[in-house]
Write a protein that holds these residues in place. Structure first.
Motif, PDB file in Angstrom:
ATOM      1  N   ARG A   1       0.832  -1.208   0.000  1.00  0.00           N
ATOM      2  CA  ARG A   1       0.000   0.000   0.000  1.00  0.00           C
ATOM      3  C   ARG A   1       0.863   1.253   0.000  1.00  0.00           C
ATOM      4  O   ARG A   1       0.570   2.231  -0.700  1.00  0.00           O
ATOM      5  N   LEU A   2       1.947   1.244   0.796  1.00  0.00           N
ATOM      6  CA  LEU A   2       2.830   2.407   0.831  1.00  0.00           C
ATOM      7  C   LEU A   2       3.434   2.663  -0.543  1.00  0.00           C
ATOM      8  O   LEU A   2       3.481   3.814  -1.005  1.00  0.00           O
ATOM      9  N   ARG A   3       3.893   1.610  -1.206  1.00  0.00           N
ATOM     10  CA  ARG A   3       4.467   1.788  -2.552  1.00  0.00           C
ATOM     11  C   ARG A   3       3.443   2.394  -3.496  1.00  0.00           C
ATOM     12  O   ARG A   3       3.757   3.275  -4.305  1.00  0.00           O
ATOM     13  N   THR A   4       2.206   1.907  -3.410  1.00  0.00           N
ATOM     14  CA  THR A   4       1.147   2.403  -4.287  1.00  0.00           C
ATOM     15  C   THR A   4       0.852   3.871  -4.014  1.00  0.00           C
ATOM     16  O   THR A   4       0.721   4.685  -4.944  1.00  0.00           O
ATOM     17  N   GLU A   5       0.747   4.242  -2.741  1.00  0.00           N
ATOM     18  CA  GLU A   5       0.423   5.618  -2.394  1.00  0.00           C
ATOM     19  C   GLU A   5       1.577   6.564  -2.716  1.00  0.00           C
ATOM     20  O   GLU A   5       1.358   7.708  -3.138  1.00  0.00           O
ATOM     21  N   VAL A   6       2.802   6.113  -2.525  1.00  0.00           N
ATOM     22  CA  VAL A   6       3.952   6.941  -2.879  1.00  0.00           C
ATOM     23  C   VAL A   6       3.999   7.141  -4.392  1.00  0.00           C
ATOM     24  O   VAL A   6       4.266   8.252  -4.877  1.00  0.00           O
ATOM     25  N   ALA A   7       3.718   6.085  -5.143  1.00  0.00           N
ATOM     26  CA  ALA A   7       3.658   6.235  -6.602  1.00  0.00           C
ATOM     27  C   ALA A   7       2.613   7.280  -6.980  1.00  0.00           C
ATOM     28  O   ALA A   7       2.849   8.120  -7.858  1.00  0.00           O
ATOM     29  N   GLY A   8       1.456   7.247  -6.317  1.00  0.00           N
ATOM     30  CA  GLY A   8       0.430   8.247  -6.592  1.00  0.00           C
ATOM     31  C   GLY A   8       0.908   9.650  -6.287  1.00  0.00           C
ATOM     32  O   GLY A   8       0.614  10.595  -7.028  1.00  0.00           O
ATOM     33  N   GLY A   9       1.665   9.807  -5.211  1.00  0.00           N
ATOM     34  CA  GLY A   9       2.207  11.109  -4.872  1.00  0.00           C
ATOM     35  C   GLY A   9       3.215  11.617  -5.877  1.00  0.00           C
ATOM     36  O   GLY A   9       3.465  12.815  -5.966  1.00  0.00           O
ATOM     37  N   LEU A  10       3.792  10.706  -6.637  1.00  0.00           N
ATOM     38  CA  LEU A  10       4.761  11.064  -7.675  1.00  0.00           C
ATOM     39  C   LEU A  10       4.111  11.183  -9.043  1.00  0.00           C
ATOM     40  O   LEU A  10       4.794  11.404 -10.047  1.00  0.00           O
ATOM     41  N   GLY A  11       2.781  11.017  -9.096  1.00  0.00           N
ATOM     42  CA  GLY A  11       2.090  11.072 -10.379  1.00  0.00           C
ATOM     43  C   GLY A  11       2.277   9.822 -11.206  1.00  0.00           C
ATOM     44  O   GLY A  11       2.222   9.868 -12.432  1.00  0.00           O
ATOM     45  N   GLN A  12       2.498   8.691 -10.549  1.00  0.00           N
ATOM     46  CA  GLN A  12       2.698   7.422 -11.237  1.00  0.00           C
ATOM     47  C   GLN A  12       1.626   6.435 -10.820  1.00  0.00           C
ATOM     48  O   GLN A  12       0.949   6.606  -9.807  1.00  0.00           O
ATOM     49  N   ARG A  13       1.477   5.393 -11.621  1.00  0.00           N
ATOM     50  CA  ARG A  13       0.615   4.274 -11.270  1.00  0.00           C
ATOM     51  C   ARG A  13       1.437   2.998 -11.353  1.00  0.00           C
ATOM     52  O   ARG A  13       2.197   2.802 -12.312  1.00  0.00           O
ATOM     53  N   LEU A  14       1.293   2.147 -10.373  1.00  0.00           N
ATOM     54  CA  LEU A  14       1.966   0.851 -10.411  1.00  0.00           C
ATOM     55  C   LEU A  14       1.060  -0.140 -11.125  1.00  0.00           C
ATOM     56  O   LEU A  14      -0.102  -0.291 -10.774  1.00  0.00           O
ATOM     57  N   GLU A  15       1.611  -0.808 -12.106  1.00  0.00           N
ATOM     58  CA  GLU A  15       0.835  -1.718 -12.943  1.00  0.00           C
ATOM     59  C   GLU A  15       1.174  -3.167 -12.621  1.00  0.00           C
ATOM     60  O   GLU A  15       2.265  -3.490 -12.161  1.00  0.00           O
ATOM     61  N   GLY A  16       0.223  -4.051 -12.897  1.00  0.00           N
ATOM     62  CA  GLY A  16       0.479  -5.488 -12.846  1.00  0.00           C
ATOM     63  C   GLY A  16       0.924  -6.006 -11.499  1.00  0.00           C
ATOM     64  O   GLY A  16       1.730  -6.923 -11.423  1.00  0.00           O
ATOM     65  N   GLY A  17       0.416  -5.444 -10.421  1.00  0.00           N
ATOM     66  CA  GLY A  17       0.794  -5.941  -9.099  1.00  0.00           C
ATOM     67  C   GLY A  17       2.204  -5.589  -8.690  1.00  0.00           C
ATOM     68  O   GLY A  17       2.782  -6.244  -7.814  1.00  0.00           O
ATOM     69  N   ALA A  18       2.779  -4.553  -9.312  1.00  0.00           N
ATOM     70  CA  ALA A  18       4.176  -4.209  -9.037  1.00  0.00           C
ATOM     71  C   ALA A  18       4.401  -3.755  -7.606  1.00  0.00           C
ATOM     72  O   ALA A  18       5.542  -3.717  -7.143  1.00  0.00           O
TER      73      ALA A  18
END
Length: 354
Positions: free
Chosen positions: A208-225
């Protein structure tokens, strides 16, 4: 005269905003993302740090990952700034006076009240530049390549408070932005050592932290990354196929007293300690991210012996067709049920400015 953005009170990071990053569904914290500039990082002078006892080494390279820790201290109710400062001083005293280190081991500390403090001297200065790495002392083998963040409390069976979580997310966003660290490169201490740190609950929240940090950077994590390959943490009292596989691997490594019963019993614990002593690992009686890579050696099909029996125990749950001719570390992780997904990100051009 103080440099721009730096004072005795703290270090103000400007220009970073996490608004509009799709975090409103958060069940921890207010659900409202906030910027580090809303609450400055408290520098070493701000919390009354002692001088470091020797020169702090600085490497001419960027860190490539972030390591999340917990302090394993009580989950205190006091979430004040005063409590945060006291925590930082206690950690430094322990690291310098008991561990014998030159300074606090980690780069940053987050209190249960969400206060972010500089840990080791010069960590803020170097972060501001974004080109170098202060050598830490938070995880053997990772101290010159990873930023260490200590989170106050013990998170084996409870979640961190919302204020702490929000600060951890905001700090990780800024670290990733400054150093160019992919959000998928956020790990727990146990990924590299035989330790329960940062606690079962906080460790389980890292995807969840990785996903939310990616969102804060304007990114989306794909494919369960957001789910990284890892190694299971096995402790005395555990039971099941993972334990039995580890017992067969211990026998294959010469620990012949182990009975592959699938129960982490006294004989298994003793064998683990002997194996860790032989491999110069932290010998705490748990099998974690430091011991698994050595224990789970490559195994070839039809080689026979206890190592192949370890493969068979795990393959029985997943089907023999999923086992290649050579069981590599990544295959071991998949068979153990802790395999991850390739790191993929996509950039949102409307994301927050750096």
């Amino acid at each position: 005269m103080a440099r721009r953005g730096v004072s005795r009170r703290g270090f103000l990071i400007g220009g970073l905003t996490l608004a509009g990053t799709g975090l409103a569904g958060s069940t921890i914290g207010s659900g409202t993302a906030w910027a580090l500039s809303d609450r400055p990082i408290i520098d070493c002078a701000g919390w009354g740090a002692r001088p470091n006892s020797a020169i702090v080494p600085i490497w001419n390279q960027r860190p490539v990952k972030i390591l999340v820790h917990h302090t394993a201290t009580p989950n205190v109710a006091d979430q004040s700034r005063r409590a945060a400062d006291s925590l930082a001083r206690a950690i430094q005293n322990f690291h310098m006076d008991v561990r014998g280190w030159l300074d606090t081991g980690q780069h940053f500390t987050i209190s249960r009240g969400g206060f972010v403090l500089e840990g080791r001297h010069r960590s803020l200065e170097v972060l501001r530049i974004g080109q170098r790495q202060v050598e830490g002392a938070h995880c053997t083998g990772q101290n010159v390549v990873a930023v260490g963040i200590e989170n106050e409390g013990t998170y084996l069976d409870v979640d961190p408070p919302g204020a702490l979580w929000d600060s951890l997310r905001a700090l990780c966003v800024h670290l990733c932005s400054q150093y160019g660290i992919p959000p998928t490169e956020i790990y727990g201490h146990r990924d590299f050592k035989n330790t329960a740190c940062p606690g079962d609950r906080l460790y389980g929240m890292l995807p969840r932290l990785r996903t939310e940090v990616a969102g804060g950077l304007g990114q989306r994590l794909e494919g369960g990354a957001a789910h990284k390959e890892s190694w299971p943490l096995l402790r005395p009292g555990d039971r099941g196929p993972q334990v039995q596989a580890a017992q067969y691997l211990l026998r294959a490594a010469g620990m012949r007293d182990v009975v592959p019963s699938g129960r982490y019993d006294r004989l298994t614990a003793a064998a683990v300690l002997r194996f860790q002593e032989l491999t110069d690992a932290e010998n705490v009686g748990m099998i974690g991210g430091e011991t698994w890579p050595v224990l789970a050696r490559p195994v070839r099909r039809d080689e026979g012996g206890d190592a192949e029996r370890a493969v068979a125990v795990l393959a029985a749950r997943r089907g023999t067709e999923s086992v290649p001719d050579v069981v590599t570390p990544r295959v071991w992780q998949r068979l153990l049920g802790t395999g991850g997904a390739p790191a993929e990100t996509s950039t949102d051009p409307q994301g927050p400015p750096r």
